[in-house]
Design a protein around this motif. Structure first.
Motif, short mmCIF file in Angstrom:
data_model
loop_
_atom_site.label_atom_id
_atom_site.label_comp_id
_atom_site.label_asym_id
_atom_site.label_seq_id
_atom_site.Cartn_x
_atom_site.Cartn_y
_atom_site.Cartn_z
N LYS A 10 0.83 -1.20 0.00
CA LYS A 10 0.00 0.00 0.00
C LYS A 10 0.86 1.25 0.00
CE LYS A 10 -2.60 2.91 3.17
NZ LYS A 10 -3.41 3.63 2.18
N SER A 12 0.02 5.73 -1.04
CA SER A 12 -1.02 6.71 -0.69
C SER A 12 -2.33 6.37 -1.41
CB SER A 12 -0.56 8.11 -1.07
OG SER A 12 0.53 8.49 -0.27
N SER A 13 -3.32 5.98 -0.63
CA SER A 13 -4.59 5.53 -1.19
C SER A 13 -5.61 5.40 -0.07
CB SER A 13 -4.40 4.18 -1.88
OG SER A 13 -4.00 3.21 -0.93
N CYS A 14 -6.80 4.98 -0.45
CA CYS A 14 -7.88 4.80 0.55
C CYS A 14 -8.01 3.36 1.02
CB CYS A 14 -9.21 5.28 -0.04
SG CYS A 14 -9.83 4.20 -1.34
N ASP A 15 -7.18 2.46 0.51
CA ASP A 15 -7.23 1.03 0.81
C ASP A 15 -8.36 0.29 0.10
OD1 ASP A 15 -5.27 1.85 2.57
OD2 ASP A 15 -5.92 0.54 4.19
N GLU A 58 -0.87 -0.92 -4.55
CA GLU A 58 -1.98 0.03 -4.51
C GLU A 58 -1.44 1.39 -4.07
OE1 GLU A 58 -6.23 0.13 -2.21
OE2 GLU A 58 -4.43 0.24 -0.97
N GLY A 59 -1.97 2.48 -4.63
CA GLY A 59 -1.63 3.81 -4.17
C GLY A 59 -0.60 4.52 -5.03
N SER A 60 -0.50 5.82 -4.82
CA SER A 60 0.43 6.66 -5.59
C SER A 60 1.62 7.07 -4.74
CB SER A 60 -0.29 7.90 -6.11
OG SER A 60 -0.73 8.70 -5.02
N ASP A 66 8.11 7.38 -0.02
CA ASP A 66 7.47 6.54 -1.03
C ASP A 66 8.41 6.26 -2.20
OD1 ASP A 66 5.10 6.41 0.37
OD2 ASP A 66 4.09 7.96 -0.80
N CYS A 86 -5.20 5.16 -8.24
CA CYS A 86 -4.11 5.88 -7.57
C CYS A 86 -2.76 5.39 -8.08
CB CYS A 86 -4.19 5.69 -6.06
SG CYS A 86 -5.61 6.46 -5.28
N GLN A 93 -5.63 12.24 -5.17
CA GLN A 93 -4.62 13.11 -4.59
C GLN A 93 -3.81 13.84 -5.67
OE1 GLN A 93 -5.12 9.90 -3.92
NE2 GLN A 93 -3.23 8.74 -3.75
N SER A 122 1.57 14.09 -7.06
CA SER A 122 1.18 12.71 -6.76
C SER A 122 1.32 11.94 -8.06
CB SER A 122 -0.27 12.66 -6.27
OG SER A 122 -0.71 11.31 -6.16
#
Length: 251
Positions: A10, A12-15, A58-60, A66, A86, A93, A122
């Protein structure tokens, strides 16, 4: 013989994409029969630096940490699949990418922005490391994830379906939100895969599944102008799924 190994990381994301995996139910249990899951925090497995055959990300990338971590994930993985809007485009974001001064946005949210570790942009995972396959969506389709992993386990390349969402809508018998409803739908330039979820509820597609092949962007822009959208608004709608090709790769 030992099972192929898998990790879910994971950023940066909302999960939401990880939850889509957990909600697979029996399909996830079946997947666990064929792979050994080394790292998946949402499922209670923590081993971030494990070397694996397949990494789902998942996520940016939004912080300096990061940047370092995604390179470590890449070096520890044989195959890397970015999943969700993301990871593939920067996500919601990435709205700060449109700002003249992203720091001003942070200052409007946090009382002490100097303590916030945040890059000016992002960025999608592919901006920093090589990505073997992308799975778009917000959230990602759990069926697509399981199919992509199963295809890799069988020694083949996953299929990148870039068919247009409009085809999916027609097959499902949905009323066209663009022609009939007069909504600013991005279906004509967005790839299928979501099951035409938003149009099924009369809402315009906003492109979370990414750009489709052979898209007539100019034609859609003219149609959206005809609906009364100013050029700036149209450009913002198109930006994330059809980014500027001159955007510099930051690897």
């Amino acid at each position: 013989m030992s099972k192929p190994t898998l990790a879910v990381h994971k950023f940066s994301s909302c999960d939401g994409c990880q939850l889509a995996l957990l909600n697979m139910g029996e399909a996830l249990a079946d997947l666990a029969q064929h792979v050994e899951i080394k790292h998946f925090v949402e499922a209670g497995l923590v081993n971030e630096d494990a070397k694996v055959d397949i990494a789902l990300v998942e996520g940016s990338v939004v912080t300096a940490k990061d940047q370092q971590r995604i390179r470590r994930v890449r070096s520890n993985s044989r195959y890397l699949i970015s999943m969700g809007a993301c990871a593939t485009s920067g996500g919601i974001q990435a709205l700060k990418n449109l700002a003249d001064n992203p720091a001003d946005w942070i200052g409007q949210i946090y009382p002490q922005p100097e303590f916030i570790d945040s890059l000016d942009r992002s960025s999608a995972i592919k901006q920093y490391v090589e990505v073997d396959f992308e799975l778009w969506g917000c959230p990602v389709s759990s069926l697509q994830v399981s199919e992509a992993v199963a295809t890799l386990l069988n020694g083949a390349e996953p299929l990148d379906n870039q068919e247009k969402l409009c085809i999916e809508c027609k097959r499902a018998g949905k009323i066209c939100t663009l022609v009939t409803g007069g909504e600013p739908c991005l279906g004509p330039v967005t790839r299928a895969g979501c099951g035409a979820l938003c149009p099924a509820f009369g809402r315009a597609c906003y492109g979370c599944y990414g750009g489709a092949e052979l898209s007539n962007q100019s034609g859609l822009r003219k149609r959206l102008e005809g609906l009364g959208l100013p050029p700036e608004s149209i450009q913002k709608r198109m930006h994330l799924i059809h980014p500027d090709p001159q955007q510099q790769n930051e690897r």
